[in-house]
Design an enzyme around this catalytic site. Sequence first.
Site, PDB file in Angstrom:
ATOM      1  N   ASP A   1     -88.412  21.330 133.029  1.00 27.91           N
ATOM      2  CA  ASP A   1     -86.957  21.379 133.005  1.00 27.91           C
ATOM      3  C   ASP A   1     -86.420  20.200 133.796  1.00 27.91           C
ATOM      4  O   ASP A   1     -87.083  19.700 134.729  1.00 27.91           O
ATOM      5  CB  ASP A   1     -86.436  22.686 133.613  1.00 27.91           C
ATOM      6  CG  ASP A   1     -84.956  22.879 133.336  1.00 27.91           C
ATOM      7  OD1 ASP A   1     -84.625  23.294 132.206  1.00 27.91           O
ATOM      8  OD2 ASP A   1     -84.140  22.595 134.229  1.00 27.91           O
TER       9      ASP A   1
ATOM     10  N   HIS B   1     -78.742  18.005 140.719  1.00 29.23           N
ATOM     11  CA  HIS B   1     -78.293  18.793 141.867  1.00 29.23           C
ATOM     12  C   HIS B   1     -77.933  17.855 143.007  1.00 29.23           C
ATOM     13  O   HIS B   1     -78.432  16.730 143.078  1.00 29.23           O
ATOM     14  CB  HIS B   1     -79.394  19.759 142.331  1.00 29.23           C
ATOM     15  CG  HIS B   1     -79.834  20.720 141.278  1.00 29.23           C
ATOM     16  ND1 HIS B   1     -79.104  21.834 140.948  1.00 29.23           N
ATOM     17  CD2 HIS B   1     -80.914  20.717 140.460  1.00 29.23           C
ATOM     18  CE1 HIS B   1     -79.720  22.485 139.977  1.00 29.23           C
ATOM     19  NE2 HIS B   1     -80.814  21.834 139.666  1.00 29.23           N
ATOM     20  N   ARG B   2     -77.066  18.328 143.915  1.00 26.28           N
ATOM     21  CA  ARG B   2     -76.713  17.491 145.052  1.00 26.28           C
ATOM     22  C   ARG B   2     -77.875  17.487 146.047  1.00 26.28           C
ATOM     23  O   ARG B   2     -78.429  18.537 146.380  1.00 26.28           O
ATOM     24  CB  ARG B   2     -75.399  17.925 145.685  1.00 26.28           C
ATOM     25  CG  ARG B   2     -75.433  19.232 146.434  1.00 26.28           C
ATOM     26  CD  ARG B   2     -74.033  19.657 146.860  1.00 26.28           C
ATOM     27  NE  ARG B   2     -74.058  20.752 147.815  1.00 26.28           N
ATOM     28  CZ  ARG B   2     -73.148  21.717 147.871  1.00 26.28           C
ATOM     29  NH1 ARG B   2     -72.136  21.741 147.020  1.00 26.28           N
ATOM     30  NH2 ARG B   2     -73.243  22.666 148.792  1.00 26.28           N
TER      31      ARG B   2
ATOM     32  N   GLU C   1     -84.584  19.883 128.205  1.00 28.15           N
ATOM     33  CA  GLU C   1     -83.404  19.153 127.734  1.00 28.15           C
ATOM     34  C   GLU C   1     -83.703  17.713 127.362  1.00 28.15           C
ATOM     35  O   GLU C   1     -82.897  17.070 126.664  1.00 28.15           O
ATOM     36  CB  GLU C   1     -82.304  19.195 128.806  1.00 28.15           C
ATOM     37  CG  GLU C   1     -81.642  20.552 128.977  1.00 28.15           C
ATOM     38  CD  GLU C   1     -82.401  21.470 129.924  1.00 28.15           C
ATOM     39  OE1 GLU C   1     -81.932  22.602 130.164  1.00 28.15           O
ATOM     40  OE2 GLU C   1     -83.474  21.054 130.417  1.00 28.15           O
TER      41      GLU C   1
ATOM     42  N   GLU D   1     -66.730  18.612 145.549  1.00 27.93           N
ATOM     43  CA  GLU D   1     -67.300  19.212 144.352  1.00 27.93           C
ATOM     44  C   GLU D   1     -66.291  19.171 143.204  1.00 27.93           C
ATOM     45  O   GLU D   1     -65.116  18.890 143.399  1.00 27.93           O
ATOM     46  CB  GLU D   1     -67.743  20.650 144.638  1.00 27.93           C
ATOM     47  CG  GLU D   1     -69.115  20.749 145.308  1.00 27.93           C
ATOM     48  CD  GLU D   1     -70.262  20.398 144.362  1.00 27.93           C
ATOM     49  OE1 GLU D   1     -70.008  20.105 143.180  1.00 27.93           O
ATOM     50  OE2 GLU D   1     -71.419  20.425 144.809  1.00 27.93           O
TER      51      GLU D   1
END
Length: 494
Positions: A174, A178-179, A241, A297
Site C-alpha cells: 500500500d 502522511h505528515r 494504488e 491541516e
Amino acid sequence: MHRTLSSTTVSSAQNIRDLRDALAFLSTLPGHLSTTSKAVDAHAELAGIYKRIGAGTPVAPPTRIGPAMLFENVKGYPDVRVLVGMLASRERTALLLGSTVEQLPFTLLRALDRRIAPMTVSFPEGAPCQEVVHRAPLDIRSLLPAPTNTLFDAGPYFNLGLLRAEDPETGEADVTIHRLCVQGSDRLTVYFVPGRHIDQFRIKAERQGKPLPVSISMGLDPAIYLAACFEPPTTPLGFDELTIAGGLRQRPVELVDCVSVPAKAIARAEIVIEGEILPGERMREDINTGTGFAMPEFPGYLGQAQSCPVIRVTAVTHRFNPILQTIVGPGEEHVNLAGIPTEASILRLVENSMPGRLLNVYAHSAGGGKYLAILQFKKGSIRDEGRQRQAALTAFAAFSELKHVILVDEDVDIFNSNDVLWAMTTRYQGDVSTVFIQGVRCHPLDPSQSPDFSPSILEDGISCKTIFDCTVPFALRERFRRAPFMEVDMDTES
C-alpha cells in the site's frame, strides 16, 4: 479555465515519467511554473512566500491560485531545491494528466478500469533515486530542508512523502501520504488517521513485536501522488494504488529495492528516506517545541499535536541536486490531491446505482477536498424526483469523510461558486430543501465536531452530515429556465 487540449499537449503529458519530466512540461506552459534563485529559509519563510503566490483556499487571505514554484537557493542546503504547488491548480493538474478541468475524475476512473501493476526494475547504472546514498549513522536534519509552514508548527515536516509498506501477513502493498515530523537525527513521527492501511500493517507488525520496514519517496510523477490518494471503498485494504498510477500513464510504475531495509521505493523519486516503524514506541509531535500544534491541516486550521508512532531512519538516498517536494497546507494542492480521487469514487458508486443521472462532481476547495462536494444531477422525468438525494446519500457512502453535499441541476456550473450560490439562493428553501443526518462519524480534524460546539454531538469526531438540495422540482422546471441569450463566437465575428 475550461479548454480543449491539443494532441501535442496530451502526448507530452503522457511521456511524463518523473518529477523532472513534469517540470520540463510545465516550463512550456506560460504561467504554470515560477523559479527563484533568491535565498529563502525553509523555516516558515518559504511557505509564507508561497501563501500569497499560489497556495489557494482554504489558506487565509490574501492568497490565490498561481504557478508552482521552484526554490533553487534554500539557506543551508546548497545542493537541494524545494518545489511547492505542483498540483495547486486544477487546470495544471489536468494538463499534467493530459486531461481537462471537467474530465479529471473521469480520467481517474478510466485508469481504475485499466490498471497496470508496478514492477521492480534493476538499473545497470543504478536507480535514479540512488545516485547518492547516505547510510546510518546520519543526521537527516543536515541532509534535507524539511520545511515548517508556520512559526507554531511542532517542527519541520515532510508532508509529501509517499509511504510504501507491505502487509507483514499477506505481503500486499500500500502507498499513502502522511505528515512526518523530524524529531532528531534519525527519528520521524508519522501521524495516521484511524483506519489508514499502512497503520493496519503497523498494528499487525507491532502485535508480532516486529518493526515495519517502510520507504518514503518524495518528488514524484504527479500521477503517482494522485493515485495514492484514493481511499476505501474504491481501494480496499490490500489494493495497491500504484496500479492506478500505472493506468494513468499506461505503463508500470518502476520500483527499486531499498539499500538498508527489506522494502521497495519509487525508482525515479527525487529523494527516498528508508526506515522502519518501531513497535511500541510513541512520541508527541511537539516534543521538541511544546507548541501544542502539529502543522496547518486541510480544514484551514493548525492541527493538534498527537502522540504518534516513530520511524527510525536507516538511509537516505537521492538524485544529484535533488528536488524536495512539499505542500503548503491547507491549500489548493491538498484540495486536488484529496478531492479529485474523491470525485471519481463518488461518480463510480452513483453510476453503479443509477446510471446516467450524475453528470459530474466537484470536491470544493472550501472543504479542503474532503468535506464539501457539489453534485450535478440530471432529472430525466418525474420518476427521478428524489433520486438526487439518493445520489447524495450514496456519495456519503462512497467517501465517509464527506460532510456536506450540495445538489444542483445540469444547467449549473459546479466549478463556479457564484453559480452554485445562485442556485442555492433561487432554487433552495431551508425548511424543505435540507436533509440532516445526525450522529455520523466524519473526519477527526474538523474542529466543529465537538460536544463543546453543540450538545447534539456526543463525542469528538461525530458530525451532522447535511444535504443541500438546490435542484428544481421536476414538475416546476419550466418556471426555472435560465434567460436564453444568443450564443456568439467573437472569434468568428467580423
